[in-house]
Design an enzyme around this catalytic site. Structure first.
Site, PDB file in Angstrom:
ATOM      1  N   GLY A 235       0.767  -1.235   0.000  1.00 61.51           N
ATOM      2  CA  GLY A 235       0.000   0.000   0.000  1.00 61.51           C
ATOM      3  C   GLY A 235       0.796   1.282   0.000  1.00 61.51           C
ATOM      4  CB  CYS A 342     -16.319   0.391 -29.625  1.00 61.27           C
ATOM      5  SG  CYS A 342     -15.310   0.198 -31.101  1.00 61.27           S
ATOM      6  CE1 TYR A 371      -1.930  -4.399  -8.228  1.00 58.56           C
ATOM      7  CE2 TYR A 371      -0.984  -2.247  -7.764  1.00 58.56           C
ATOM      8  CZ  TYR A 371      -1.297  -3.518  -7.368  1.00 58.56           C
ATOM      9  OH  TYR A 371      -0.963  -3.940  -6.110  1.00 58.56           O
TER      10      TYR A 371
HETATM   11  N1  LLP Z   1      -0.749  -7.073   0.021  1.00 61.67           N
HETATM   12  C1  LLP Z   1      -2.060  -7.334  -0.092  1.00 61.67           C
HETATM   13  C2  LLP Z   1      -2.687  -8.289   0.801  1.00 61.67           C
HETATM   14  C3  LLP Z   1      -2.800  -6.690  -1.102  1.00 61.67           C
HETATM   15  O1  LLP Z   1      -4.100  -6.943  -1.216  1.00 61.67           O
HETATM   16  C4  LLP Z   1      -2.164  -5.772  -1.973  1.00 61.67           C
HETATM   17  C5  LLP Z   1      -2.903  -5.097  -3.045  1.00 61.67           C
HETATM   18  C6  LLP Z   1      -0.791  -5.537  -1.801  1.00 61.67           C
HETATM   19  C7  LLP Z   1      -0.125  -6.195  -0.786  1.00 61.67           C
HETATM   20  C8  LLP Z   1      -0.018  -4.583  -2.667  1.00 61.67           C
HETATM   21  O2  LLP Z   1      -0.482  -3.284  -2.595  1.00 61.67           O
HETATM   22  P1  LLP Z   1       0.400  -2.094  -3.246  1.00 61.67           P
HETATM   23  O3  LLP Z   1       1.684  -2.035  -2.481  1.00 61.67           O
HETATM   24  O4  LLP Z   1       0.638  -2.447  -4.664  1.00 61.67           O
HETATM   25  O5  LLP Z   1      -0.432  -0.903  -3.079  1.00 61.67           O
HETATM   26  N2  LLP Z   1      -5.523  -2.602  -9.063  1.00 61.67           N
HETATM   27  C9  LLP Z   1      -5.368  -1.514  -8.130  1.00 61.67           C
HETATM   28  C10 LLP Z   1      -4.589  -1.910  -6.914  1.00 61.67           C
HETATM   29  C11 LLP Z   1      -5.179  -3.082  -6.157  1.00 61.67           C
HETATM   30  C12 LLP Z   1      -4.333  -3.573  -5.036  1.00 61.67           C
HETATM   31  C13 LLP Z   1      -4.898  -4.800  -4.417  1.00 61.67           C
HETATM   32  N3  LLP Z   1      -4.128  -5.321  -3.331  1.00 61.67           N
HETATM   33  C14 LLP Z   1      -4.739  -0.320  -8.839  1.00 61.67           C
HETATM   34  O6  LLP Z   1      -4.483  -0.405 -10.046  1.00 61.67           O
HETATM   35  O7  LLP Z   1      -4.524   0.713  -8.233  1.00 61.67           O
END
Ligand code: LLP
Length: 418
Positions: A235, A342, A371
């Site tokens: 996150g 489209c 992503y």
């Molecule tokens: N750990 C867990 C349990 C998670 O659910 C996630 C992300 C992460 C780590 C990694 O989070 P990050 O460090 O990448 O923020 N598709 C969305 C993001 C969804 C993230 C879901 N879980 C986007 O494009 O912003």
């Protein structure tokens, strides 16, 4: 601040190679990753925390599962946060040993639980139901628990996961009794996990979550169970706007590890950054194929749409754009950067000032490493695009573009329709 790319005579350079040469040589749309940035990002976050405590980075591979990118992170010493049997198998294929992979699923079927347990990776349980089912499928397995900390943070509602009532994790009131039950069931209990959400830009919610986690660690200890690690999830946000402030990872590391060391006997902290590690390593290059003046708006039409990068359409996410062959040139007007899908929701950027875009130019979309490819699709029957890795001026194709024939490979037409 968002990291820029070098500009040599108006041309964007990625890892020492001209973006225009990459687009010409490999075709577009193409995701281009700078290997050095990837290594640097990993070292930054690992370095920040490991100064203070034994630290394990489990890269959240949902952000980008390209095998070459995984190879680089494997070389750097990273672990993996995987969410599906597909991700687990992909990381094993990339050379990670099972002890470096942690599986954190949600709404996991028995079939998947069995398959994951058989690979030997640790399982981070999301619910009491999953625990009881795993006790029958793989008694004594190494586990931890994802808890719902009651704190959320993220770039939008769709990616906030840690609030009370969330579909993720063990509700706070049930945590201690769930650990006690896990002990009765004979599990090899290792740690505790939480994830507040993705792309938040403030340290405060991480501190609040850690406060909850350290409290629980001690409650669990009082119930006779010692844990080895706290996993604070992923996150960590990154700047998407050119002038946006970066989160101070060093300060965050100091404060969080301090809280853990002051209040618990925990020896190891685990983090699961996805975005932080891969986001700014990669640009999406897409060719301008069409320019339209619609009277009230001007459009730059590109060969990538939300099939290739869905984040703007899905989350209204801002991605910085530039013309890779007109870097640093004076801007002439405002444009919407749009793709070949489209639907009017198909856009990459709204109202951006650009320097007189022309057909044949190449648009670079920043921060596409997290992503980006991993959420791309075949919508409108468009094949998935290629990926390229650049290191020290040398570009390698790390994913071939899909072919039209491959779009049909899993379909079967019943005899009577032939
Ligand atoms: N750990 C867990 C349990 C998670 O659910 C996630 C992300 C992460 C780590 C990694 O989070 P990050 O460090 O990448 O923020 N598709 C969305 C993001 C969804 C993230 C879901 N879980 C986007 O494009 O912003």
């Amino acid at each position: 601040m968002m990291r820029e790319f070098d500009n040599v005579d108006g041309v964007m350079m990625i890892g020492g190679k001209s973006a225009m040469e990459i687009a010409d040589e490999f075709g577009t749309p193409v995701y281009v990753t700078d290997e050095q940035r990837l290594r640097e990002n990993y070292r930054n976050v690992h370095g920040a925390f490991s100064k203070y405590m034994d630290t394990r980075i489990h890269y959240a591979c949902k952000a980008n599962t390209n095998l070459s990118i995984l190879r680089i992170l494997e070389q750097e010493g990273s672990g993996i946060d995987a969410v599906s049997i597909g991700e687990v198998m992909t990381c094993l294929k990339a050379g990670f040993t099972p002890d470096r992979i942690m599986y954190t699923g949600v709404n996991v079927s028995n079939e998947e639980l069995k398959a994951v347990a058989e690979t030997g990776v640790m399982i981070n349980l999301d619910s009491v139901s999953e625990m009881e089912r795993l006790a029958r499928i793989a008694p004594g397995h190494a586990v931890s628990f994802r808890i719902t900390p009651g704190i959320g943070s993220g770039h939008g509602d769709k990616v906030i996961t840690g609030k009370k009532g969330s579909k993720f994790g063990i509700p706070l009131n049930d945590v201690v009794k769930t650990y006690v039950r896990a002990k009765e069931l004979g599990f090899d209990i290792r740690g505790i996990h939480a994830h507040i959400g993705s792309g938040g830009q403030e340290v405060g919610p991480f501190m609040d979550m850690m406060d909850v986690l350290t409290g629980l660690v001690n409650d669990i200890k009082d119930a006779g169970i010692d844990l080895e690690f706290i996993d604070m999830g992923g996150g960590i946000g990154v700047p998407y706007q050119p002038q946006e402030q970066e989160m101070d990872v060093n300060e965050m590391a100091m404060n969080l590890t301090d809280m853990v060391m002051e209040n618990t006997d925990i020896g190891t902290i685990i983090l699961e950054p996805g975005r932080y590690i891969v986001c700014d390593t990669t640009v999406l290059l897409t060719r301008v194929v069409d320019i339209k003046d619609a009277g009230t708006k001007k459009y730059v039409g590109c060969d990538a749409g939300f099939n290739t990068l869905i984040r703007p359409a899905m989350y209204d996410s801002y991605h910085h754009v530039a013309l890779a062959n007109r870097m640093g040139k004076a801007c002439t007007d405002k444009y919407d950067v749009v793709g070949p899908i489209c639907e009017s929701g198909d856009y990459l950027a709204h109202n951006r000032v650009l320097p007189d875009p022309q057909e044949g130019d190449v648009v670079a979309i920043y921060n596409a490493g997290a992503y980006g490819f991993s959420m791309s699709s075949n919508y409108n029957s468009r094949p998935l695009c290629r990926e390229v890795l650049v290191n020290d001026g040398k570009a390698d194709l790390i994913r071939e573009p899909e072919t039209i024939e491959e779009l049909w490979r899993h379909q079967r037409i019943p005899e009577r329709l032939l």
